[in-house]
Scaffold this motif. Sequence first.
Motif, PDB file in Angstrom:
ATOM      1  N   ASP A  16       0.832  -1.197   0.000  1.00  0.00           N
ATOM      2  CA  ASP A  16       0.000   0.000   0.000  1.00  0.00           C
ATOM      3  C   ASP A  16       0.869   1.251   0.000  1.00  0.00           C
ATOM      4  O   ASP A  16       1.960   1.262   0.570  1.00  0.00           O
ATOM      5  N   SER A  17       0.368   2.299  -0.614  1.00  0.00           N
ATOM      6  CA  SER A  17       1.083   3.575  -0.625  1.00  0.00           C
ATOM      7  C   SER A  17       1.077   4.182   0.770  1.00  0.00           C
ATOM      8  O   SER A  17       0.026   4.325   1.398  1.00  0.00           O
ATOM      9  N   ARG A  18       2.243   4.556   1.227  1.00  0.00           N
ATOM     10  CA  ARG A  18       2.400   5.125   2.574  1.00  0.00           C
ATOM     11  C   ARG A  18       2.264   6.640   2.580  1.00  0.00           C
ATOM     12  O   ARG A  18       1.832   7.213   3.581  1.00  0.00           O
ATOM     13  N   PHE A  19       2.615   7.290   1.469  1.00  0.00           N
ATOM     14  CA  PHE A  19       2.743   8.739   1.460  1.00  0.00           C
ATOM     15  C   PHE A  19       1.794   9.426   0.486  1.00  0.00           C
ATOM     16  O   PHE A  19       1.492   8.901  -0.580  1.00  0.00           O
ATOM     17  N   HIS A  20       1.364  10.636   0.854  1.00  0.00           N
ATOM     18  CA  HIS A  20       0.719  11.573  -0.065  1.00  0.00           C
ATOM     19  C   HIS A  20       1.705  12.705  -0.323  1.00  0.00           C
ATOM     20  O   HIS A  20       2.319  13.225   0.627  1.00  0.00           O
ATOM     21  N   ILE A  21       1.839  13.075  -1.588  1.00  0.00           N
ATOM     22  CA  ILE A  21       2.763  14.151  -1.929  1.00  0.00           C
ATOM     23  C   ILE A  21       2.059  15.223  -2.749  1.00  0.00           C
ATOM     24  O   ILE A  21       1.073  14.950  -3.430  1.00  0.00           O
ATOM     25  N   MET A  22       2.583  16.429  -2.666  1.00  0.00           N
ATOM     26  CA  MET A  22       2.132  17.537  -3.492  1.00  0.00           C
ATOM     27  C   MET A  22       3.224  17.856  -4.498  1.00  0.00           C
ATOM     28  O   MET A  22       4.416  17.857  -4.164  1.00  0.00           O
ATOM     29  N   SER A  23       2.820  18.138  -5.726  1.00  0.00           N
ATOM     30  CA  SER A  23       3.767  18.509  -6.766  1.00  0.00           C
ATOM     31  C   SER A  23       4.565  19.735  -6.350  1.00  0.00           C
ATOM     32  O   SER A  23       4.086  20.582  -5.581  1.00  0.00           O
ATOM     33  N   LEU A  24       5.758  19.857  -6.884  1.00  0.00           N
ATOM     34  CA  LEU A  24       6.608  21.003  -6.568  1.00  0.00           C
ATOM     35  C   LEU A  24       6.273  22.229  -7.403  1.00  0.00           C
ATOM     36  O   LEU A  24       6.859  23.295  -7.203  1.00  0.00           O
ATOM     37  N   SER A  25       5.333  22.108  -8.330  1.00  0.00           N
ATOM     38  CA  SER A  25       4.988  23.250  -9.173  1.00  0.00           C
ATOM     39  C   SER A  25       3.504  23.237  -9.526  1.00  0.00           C
ATOM     40  O   SER A  25       2.850  22.195  -9.497  1.00  0.00           O
ATOM     41  N   ASN A  26       2.988  24.407  -9.853  1.00  0.00           N
ATOM     42  CA  ASN A  26       1.609  24.543 -10.315  1.00  0.00           C
ATOM     43  C   ASN A  26       1.491  24.057 -11.751  1.00  0.00           C
ATOM     44  O   ASN A  26       2.481  24.003 -12.494  1.00  0.00           O
ATOM     45  N   LEU A  27       0.263  23.755 -12.163  1.00  0.00           N
ATOM     46  CA  LEU A  27      -0.007  23.697 -13.590  1.00  0.00           C
ATOM     47  C   LEU A  27       0.203  25.094 -14.164  1.00  0.00           C
ATOM     48  O   LEU A  27       0.040  26.098 -13.471  1.00  0.00           O
ATOM     49  N   SER A  28       0.553  25.167 -15.412  1.00  0.00           N
ATOM     50  CA  SER A  28       0.817  26.457 -16.039  1.00  0.00           C
ATOM     51  C   SER A  28      -0.465  27.284 -16.149  1.00  0.00           C
ATOM     52  O   SER A  28      -1.489  26.810 -16.660  1.00  0.00           O
ATOM     53  N   GLY A  29      -0.457  28.513 -15.647  1.00  0.00           N
ATOM     54  CA  GLY A  29      -1.610  29.392 -15.760  1.00  0.00           C
ATOM     55  C   GLY A  29      -2.677  29.119 -14.719  1.00  0.00           C
ATOM     56  O   GLY A  29      -2.486  28.354 -13.774  1.00  0.00           O
ATOM     57  N   THR A  30      -3.833  29.762 -14.894  1.00  0.00           N
ATOM     58  CA  THR A  30      -4.975  29.557 -14.006  1.00  0.00           C
ATOM     59  C   THR A  30      -6.131  28.950 -14.801  1.00  0.00           C
ATOM     60  O   THR A  30      -6.182  29.054 -16.028  1.00  0.00           O
ATOM     61  N   TYR A  31      -7.069  28.339 -14.079  1.00  0.00           N
ATOM     62  CA  TYR A  31      -8.147  27.582 -14.715  1.00  0.00           C
ATOM     63  C   TYR A  31      -9.475  27.839 -14.026  1.00  0.00           C
ATOM     64  O   TYR A  31      -9.535  28.045 -12.806  1.00  0.00           O
ATOM     65  N   ASP A  32     -10.556  27.802 -14.802  1.00  0.00           N
ATOM     66  CA  ASP A  32     -11.887  27.706 -14.225  1.00  0.00           C
ATOM     67  C   ASP A  32     -12.059  26.284 -13.690  1.00  0.00           C
ATOM     68  O   ASP A  32     -11.469  25.333 -14.226  1.00  0.00           O
ATOM     69  N   TRP A  33     -12.898  26.147 -12.659  1.00  0.00           N
ATOM     70  CA  TRP A  33     -13.168  24.790 -12.164  1.00  0.00           C
ATOM     71  C   TRP A  33     -14.004  24.046 -13.202  1.00  0.00           C
ATOM     72  O   TRP A  33     -13.600  22.998 -13.676  1.00  0.00           O
ATOM     73  N   TYR A  34     -15.151  24.601 -13.551  1.00  0.00           N
ATOM     74  CA  TYR A  34     -16.013  24.111 -14.635  1.00  0.00           C
ATOM     75  C   TYR A  34     -16.978  25.255 -14.898  1.00  0.00           C
ATOM     76  O   TYR A  34     -18.022  25.364 -14.258  1.00  0.00           O
ATOM     77  N   ASN A  35     -16.631  26.119 -15.820  1.00  0.00           N
ATOM     78  CA  ASN A  35     -17.307  27.393 -15.980  1.00  0.00           C
ATOM     79  C   ASN A  35     -18.823  27.280 -16.116  1.00  0.00           C
ATOM     80  O   ASN A  35     -19.576  28.014 -15.474  1.00  0.00           O
ATOM     81  N   ALA A  36     -19.271  26.358 -16.943  1.00  0.00           N
ATOM     82  CA  ALA A  36     -20.707  26.259 -17.238  1.00  0.00           C
ATOM     83  C   ALA A  36     -21.512  25.591 -16.121  1.00  0.00           C
ATOM     84  O   ALA A  36     -22.744  25.544 -16.183  1.00  0.00           O
ATOM     85  N   ALA A  37     -20.842  25.108 -15.085  1.00  0.00           N
ATOM     86  CA  ALA A  37     -21.518  24.350 -14.034  1.00  0.00           C
ATOM     87  C   ALA A  37     -22.252  25.229 -13.024  1.00  0.00           C
ATOM     88  O   ALA A  37     -22.969  24.705 -12.161  1.00  0.00           O
ATOM     89  N   TYR A  38     -22.106  26.540 -13.114  1.00  0.00           N
ATOM     90  CA  TYR A  38     -22.724  27.436 -12.136  1.00  0.00           C
ATOM     91  C   TYR A  38     -24.241  27.184 -12.052  1.00  0.00           C
ATOM     92  O   TYR A  38     -24.957  27.243 -13.042  1.00  0.00           O
ATOM     93  N   GLY A  39     -24.705  26.870 -10.837  1.00  0.00           N
ATOM     94  CA  GLY A  39     -26.132  26.652 -10.603  1.00  0.00           C
ATOM     95  C   GLY A  39     -26.648  25.300 -11.046  1.00  0.00           C
ATOM     96  O   GLY A  39     -27.847  25.028 -10.920  1.00  0.00           O
ATOM     97  N   LYS A  40     -25.774  24.423 -11.547  1.00  0.00           N
ATOM     98  CA  LYS A  40     -26.228  23.151 -12.113  1.00  0.00           C
ATOM     99  C   LYS A  40     -25.759  21.925 -11.318  1.00  0.00           C
ATOM    100  O   LYS A  40     -26.116  20.796 -11.678  1.00  0.00           O
TER     101      LYS A  40
END
Length: 300
Positions: free
Chosen positions: A152-176
């Motif tokens: 079994d995996s013992r560790f959780h890790i976070m990447s050392l870098s962001n994805l490039s740029g910024t992103y909407d979570w799911y733009n059209a999902a508002y209210g749905k």
Amino acid sequence: MFVIAVLLLLVGGIKSIDDNGKVKGTGLIATVGNAYSDAIDKFKNHYDDATAIKSGPNGEPLVSTIESQVGKYADIDGDGTVDGIIFADLLFGGSGIWNDYDVTVSWANTHGTYVIPTIDKKDSKTYYVSQKKYNNKLGGTADVLTPIGVGDSRFHIMSLSNLSGTYDWYNAAYGKMNDYETATSREFGKGKDNTATMINKWEAKAYGEQNACTDHKDIWGQIKAQANNGWFVPSRQELAAFAGQLGITKSNYSSKGLSRLYWSSSQFNENRIYRLNLGDGAMNYNYVNDNLYVRLATSF
């Protein structure tokens, strides 16, 4: 009568066999059975010892199982590239509240709460120290760990870098997102499931058209390759644990190479998503059509 006497001598007072394979009772059969069981145990112990992993592939030292490795770095496939920083060690688990905003504010405490589960040592993978004294501004100087063997995996890790740029979570999902209470989870260990769920929903246009914003792409169409390799958008608790376990605050996050706002994969309501606000020092939420940074996590 003689035959009966011999049978009684052999069988004796056998009553049962215990959990360790030992015969409870008296008589020759009980004695022989226990001697045979002892021989099997000795062979098994010798075999286990002979096949146990004692070092890395080139004699590197194994990682301690009696000390937490949070804050160390990870090379998850042994290719020499450092993939992330460990923020949870499941041999030790843990819990806490990440709230650098105001500890007297109840919502900040509630949203910042996390619980890290545990696994049994005997079920865990083995790890070795593949690099010494690696340095990165996120965690400073620490060893790099690499898995060896299975388990079994013992560790959780976070990447050392962001994805490039910024992103909407799911733009059209508002209210749905009427299924927000069941579609995704806020718990630790659920980010991978959340990510798979949302990629499937995005591909099916379950919450509306894809990439409805002309300026920012939705997350889910941009991370499919990484998700296929086990990376995921962290859940609310995973992001809180990341900040809490690594001592990230609103006063030091920038010096660690982190951005102000990060998406989680956990829905808050039909319009909003939990996010990590390092600038304010709290877990809170943003609308699905806002654009934030993304940093992926994985387990190994």
